[in-house]
Write a protein that holds these residues in place. Structure first.
Motif, mmCIF file in Angstrom:
data_model
loop_
_atom_site.group_PDB
_atom_site.id
_atom_site.type_symbol
_atom_site.label_atom_id
_atom_site.label_comp_id
_atom_site.label_asym_id
_atom_site.label_seq_id
_atom_site.Cartn_x
_atom_site.Cartn_y
_atom_site.Cartn_z
ATOM 1 N N THR A 114 0.836 -1.200 0.000
ATOM 2 C CA THR A 114 0.000 0.000 0.000
ATOM 3 C C THR A 114 0.869 1.246 0.000
ATOM 4 O OG1 THR A 114 -1.803 -1.122 1.134
ATOM 5 C CG2 THR A 114 -1.759 1.278 1.289
ATOM 6 N N GLN A 115 1.898 1.262 0.841
ATOM 7 C CA GLN A 115 2.797 2.407 0.907
ATOM 8 C C GLN A 115 3.549 2.597 -0.412
ATOM 9 O OE1 GLN A 115 2.873 4.651 3.505
ATOM 10 N NE2 GLN A 115 3.960 5.815 1.942
ATOM 11 N N GLN A 116 3.960 1.496 -1.026
ATOM 12 C CA GLN A 116 4.646 1.584 -2.318
ATOM 13 C C GLN A 116 3.720 2.170 -3.375
ATOM 14 O OE1 GLN A 116 5.887 -2.486 -2.878
ATOM 15 N NE2 GLN A 116 7.888 -2.140 -1.938
ATOM 16 N N PHE A 117 2.452 1.761 -3.348
ATOM 17 C CA PHE A 117 1.492 2.317 -4.301
ATOM 18 C C PHE A 117 1.329 3.813 -4.085
ATOM 19 C CE2 PHE A 117 -2.857 3.795 -5.029
ATOM 20 C CZ PHE A 117 -2.926 3.654 -6.402
ATOM 21 N N LEU A 118 1.146 4.229 -2.822
ATOM 22 C CA LEU A 118 0.931 5.648 -2.529
ATOM 23 C C LEU A 118 2.135 6.501 -2.894
ATOM 24 C CD1 LEU A 118 -0.972 5.340 0.843
ATOM 25 C CD2 LEU A 118 -1.917 6.014 -1.366
ATOM 26 N N ASP A 119 3.319 5.916 -2.878
ATOM 27 C CA ASP A 119 4.545 6.639 -3.233
ATOM 28 C C ASP A 119 4.865 6.580 -4.726
ATOM 29 O OD1 ASP A 119 4.903 7.267 -0.564
ATOM 30 O OD2 ASP A 119 6.271 5.588 -0.192
ATOM 31 N N SER A 172 -5.729 2.255 -3.006
ATOM 32 C CA SER A 172 -4.554 1.772 -2.287
ATOM 33 C C SER A 172 -4.862 0.529 -1.452
ATOM 34 C CB SER A 172 -3.970 2.863 -1.390
ATOM 35 O OG SER A 172 -4.826 3.153 -0.322
ATOM 36 N N SER A 173 -6.115 0.332 -1.083
ATOM 37 C CA SER A 173 -6.465 -0.865 -0.321
ATOM 38 C C SER A 173 -7.025 -1.979 -1.196
ATOM 39 C CB SER A 173 -7.454 -0.522 0.790
ATOM 40 O OG SER A 173 -8.631 0.011 0.256
ATOM 41 N N HIS A 174 -7.229 -1.694 -2.477
ATOM 42 C CA HIS A 174 -7.698 -2.700 -3.445
ATOM 43 C C HIS A 174 -6.761 -2.674 -4.658
ATOM 44 C CE1 HIS A 174 -11.285 -1.771 -1.034
ATOM 45 N NE2 HIS A 174 -11.562 -3.051 -1.206
ATOM 46 N N LEU A 175 -5.564 -3.175 -4.450
ATOM 47 C CA LEU A 175 -4.513 -3.066 -5.461
ATOM 48 C C LEU A 175 -4.786 -3.883 -6.725
ATOM 49 C CD1 LEU A 175 -1.434 -3.088 -3.076
ATOM 50 C CD2 LEU A 175 -2.472 -1.133 -4.231
#
Length: 78
Positions: free
Chosen positions: A7-12, A57-60
């Motif tokens: 999730t953090q990688q997606f947000l970044d 981000s919670s449903h990648l």
């Protein structure tokens, strides 16, 4: 809220930055219904952009392009 590494990688990621920019453009466009919505979990209103970034981000596994396309169809004023 505890965030997973993915999730953090997606947000970044650059993708999240592009999605946030597109959602922000929708908020600025009067042709879309982008009002904030109430959330009991956050004890108040959640901004349109934050709501949809959090969902993605919670449903990648969700395809962001399809999600945004459907979101535009759903929120567009006729």
């Amino acid at each position: 809220m505890v965030m997973t590494i993915k999730t953090q990688q997606f947000l970044d990621s650059e993708l999240a930055i592009q999605i946030r920019a597109e959602l922000t453009q929708m908020v600025e466009d009067p042709n879309f219904n982008t009002r904030s919505s109430y959330s009991a979990a956050s004890n108040g209103d959640v901004l349109f952009v934050d709501k949809h970034i959090n969902y993605l981000s919670s449903h990648l596994a969700v395809n962001p392009d399809q999600y945004l396309s459907n979101l535009k169809l759903i929120t567009r004023y006729n």
